[in-house]
Design a protein around this motif. Structure first.
Motif, PDB file in Angstrom:
ATOM      1  N   TYR A  96      81.205 -16.886  49.996  1.00 25.13           N
ATOM      2  CA  TYR A  96      80.967 -17.485  48.689  1.00 25.13           C
ATOM      3  C   TYR A  96      79.763 -16.838  48.015  1.00 25.13           C
ATOM      4  CZ  TYR A  96      84.383 -21.284  48.667  1.00 25.13           C
ATOM      5  OH  TYR A  96      85.545 -21.997  48.617  1.00 25.13           O
ATOM      6  N   ALA A  97      78.713 -16.614  48.785  1.00 26.94           N
ATOM      7  CA  ALA A  97      77.506 -16.001  48.229  1.00 26.94           C
ATOM      8  C   ALA A  97      77.819 -14.626  47.647  1.00 26.94           C
ATOM      9  CB  ALA A  97      76.429 -15.889  49.303  1.00 26.94           C
ATOM     10  N   GLY A  98      78.673 -13.876  48.346  1.00 26.93           N
ATOM     11  CA  GLY A  98      79.049 -12.543  47.865  1.00 26.93           C
ATOM     12  C   GLY A  98      79.755 -12.592  46.526  1.00 26.93           C
ATOM     13  N   TYR A  99      80.657 -13.554  46.367  1.00 26.35           N
ATOM     14  CA  TYR A  99      81.387 -13.663  45.106  1.00 26.35           C
ATOM     15  C   TYR A  99      80.515 -14.228  43.995  1.00 26.35           C
ATOM     16  CZ  TYR A  99      85.920 -12.106  46.691  1.00 26.35           C
ATOM     17  OH  TYR A  99      86.960 -11.317  47.141  1.00 26.35           O
ATOM     18  N   ILE A 100      79.613 -15.134  44.354  1.00 29.68           N
ATOM     19  CA  ILE A 100      78.693 -15.667  43.355  1.00 29.68           C
ATOM     20  C   ILE A 100      77.811 -14.555  42.798  1.00 29.68           C
ATOM     21  CG2 ILE A 100      76.659 -17.144  43.051  1.00 29.68           C
ATOM     22  CD1 ILE A 100      78.045 -19.133  44.983  1.00 29.68           C
ATOM     23  N   LYS A 101      77.372 -13.648  43.680  1.00 27.21           N
ATOM     24  CA  LYS A 101      76.561 -12.522  43.230  1.00 27.21           C
ATOM     25  C   LYS A 101      77.346 -11.617  42.277  1.00 27.21           C
ATOM     26  CE  LYS A 101      73.477 -12.210  47.237  1.00 27.21           C
ATOM     27  NZ  LYS A 101      73.089 -11.387  48.415  1.00 27.21           N
ATOM     28  N   GLN A 102      78.661 -11.555  42.462  1.00 30.00           N
ATOM     29  CA  GLN A 102      79.489 -10.710  41.596  1.00 30.00           C
ATOM     30  C   GLN A 102      79.524 -11.213  40.155  1.00 30.00           C
ATOM     31  OE1 GLN A 102      83.428  -9.580  42.987  1.00 30.00           O
ATOM     32  NE2 GLN A 102      82.756  -9.707  45.110  1.00 30.00           N
ATOM     33  N   ILE A 103      79.201 -12.492  39.951  1.00 29.32           N
ATOM     34  CA  ILE A 103      79.217 -13.044  38.597  1.00 29.32           C
ATOM     35  C   ILE A 103      78.343 -12.202  37.665  1.00 29.32           C
ATOM     36  CG2 ILE A 103      78.572 -15.022  37.158  1.00 29.32           C
ATOM     37  CD1 ILE A 103      79.311 -16.828  39.496  1.00 29.32           C
ATOM     38  N   ASN A 104      77.198 -11.748  38.171  1.00 29.28           N
ATOM     39  CA  ASN A 104      76.290 -10.925  37.363  1.00 29.28           C
ATOM     40  C   ASN A 104      76.965  -9.653  36.869  1.00 29.28           C
ATOM     41  OD1 ASN A 104      74.064 -12.648  37.648  1.00 29.28           O
ATOM     42  ND2 ASN A 104      73.530 -11.746  39.617  1.00 29.28           N
ATOM     43  N   ASP A 105      77.870  -9.094  37.676  1.00 32.39           N
ATOM     44  CA  ASP A 105      78.553  -7.862  37.303  1.00 32.39           C
ATOM     45  C   ASP A 105      79.678  -8.120  36.310  1.00 32.39           C
ATOM     46  OD1 ASP A 105      76.927  -6.421  39.068  1.00 32.39           O
ATOM     47  OD2 ASP A 105      78.277  -6.819  40.753  1.00 32.39           O
TER      48      ASP A 105
END
Length: 261
Positions: A96-105
């Protein structure tokens, strides 16, 4: 094929850097599931780009999908080596953390600020969602009240259909949808747009619906990481709500004049 079978299936065609990645994953699968792509690049003396290419080479859309499938396979208990254990909680939270970080991209902050100003200047705000995304609509409505914005969340299909004709110019309709598969959403946007209503679609799927709306936000989909995914996009939507809320709070605090368009 499961992730380990895919790793072995392509091993005769690996480059030197890919061989390094392969060797590390085979020896440390549980660590790969928990660590980030940056950590894996460091451990294998390669690069993020090399890891992404490696993931695509063995049949995945990217490292995120490979990591998810590897985690799911280990969690399912299907590993041949049943003696190896892993921390399930850390595995799932790291995904989940990995996908949440993708939000910025994915998001454009200028676009988010435009949507925030749009909401702040709206005559009425209607937040729409059905089924699971109905919870996202309700969550956004509840969070808006915390900073003094009045809005209505509509989650009942009948109410959503009935409200269309009453919406007029100056109103804003925000649609939360993970897959945008419901044809009623297309009809809704077509109908309210004729009355001058501004529409915003917030979704995790690149779809024709976003082209019909005045504004849209496309977010990463953890559900689309696998056809058999058991993870849910609502987490992604809830985090995005906080981002949008922060921009609205900025307006409320006087950094923007929300009485002017």
């Amino acid at each position: 094929m499961n992730p380990f079978e895919r790793l072995d299936f392509y091993k005769n065609n690996y480059t030197k850097s890919e061989q390094l990645i392969y060797d590390w994953i085979k020896k440390n699968p549980s660590t790969v599931v928990i660590d980030s792509i940056d950590a894996l690049a460091l451990e294998t003396s390669t690069s993020k780009a090399a890891i992404i290419r490696f993931s695509k080479k063995i049949g995945y859309s990217g490292f995120a999908e490979f990591k998810f499938e590897l985690s799911r396979y280990i969690i399912s208990g299907s590993r041949e080596n049943e003696n190896e254990s892993m921390d399930i909680a850390r595995s799932i939270t790291s995904l989940y953390a990995g996908y949440i970080k993708q939000i910025n991209d994915y998001i454009d902050l200028k676009n988010i600020r435009k949507i925030a100003k749009l909401i702040s200047n709206a005559k009425r705000v209607k937040i729409i969602g059905k089924n699971r995304t109905g919870f996202s609509a309700l969550q956004f409505r509840y969070r808006l009240t915390k900073i003094g914005f009045d809005a209505e969340a509509l989650t009942d299909p009948i109410l959503i259909e009935q409200i269309q004709e009453s919406l007029t110019k100056g109103d804003v309709a925000i649609i939360f949808t993970t897959r945008a598969a419901d044809p009623k959403y297309y009809e809704f946007i077509k109908t309210v747009s004729k009355n001058g209503v501004t529409t915003v679609v917030i979704t995790c799927t690149e779809t024709k619906l976003i082209k019909q709306a005045n504004y849209h936000v496309l977010l990463p989909s953890i559900e689309n990481a696998s056809t058999s995914s058991f993870l849910d996009n609502q987490t992604i939507l809830f985090v995005f709500i906080e981002i949008l809320l922060a921009e609205l709070a900025y307006i409320v605090n006087g950094n923007y004049n929300h009485n002017k368009k």
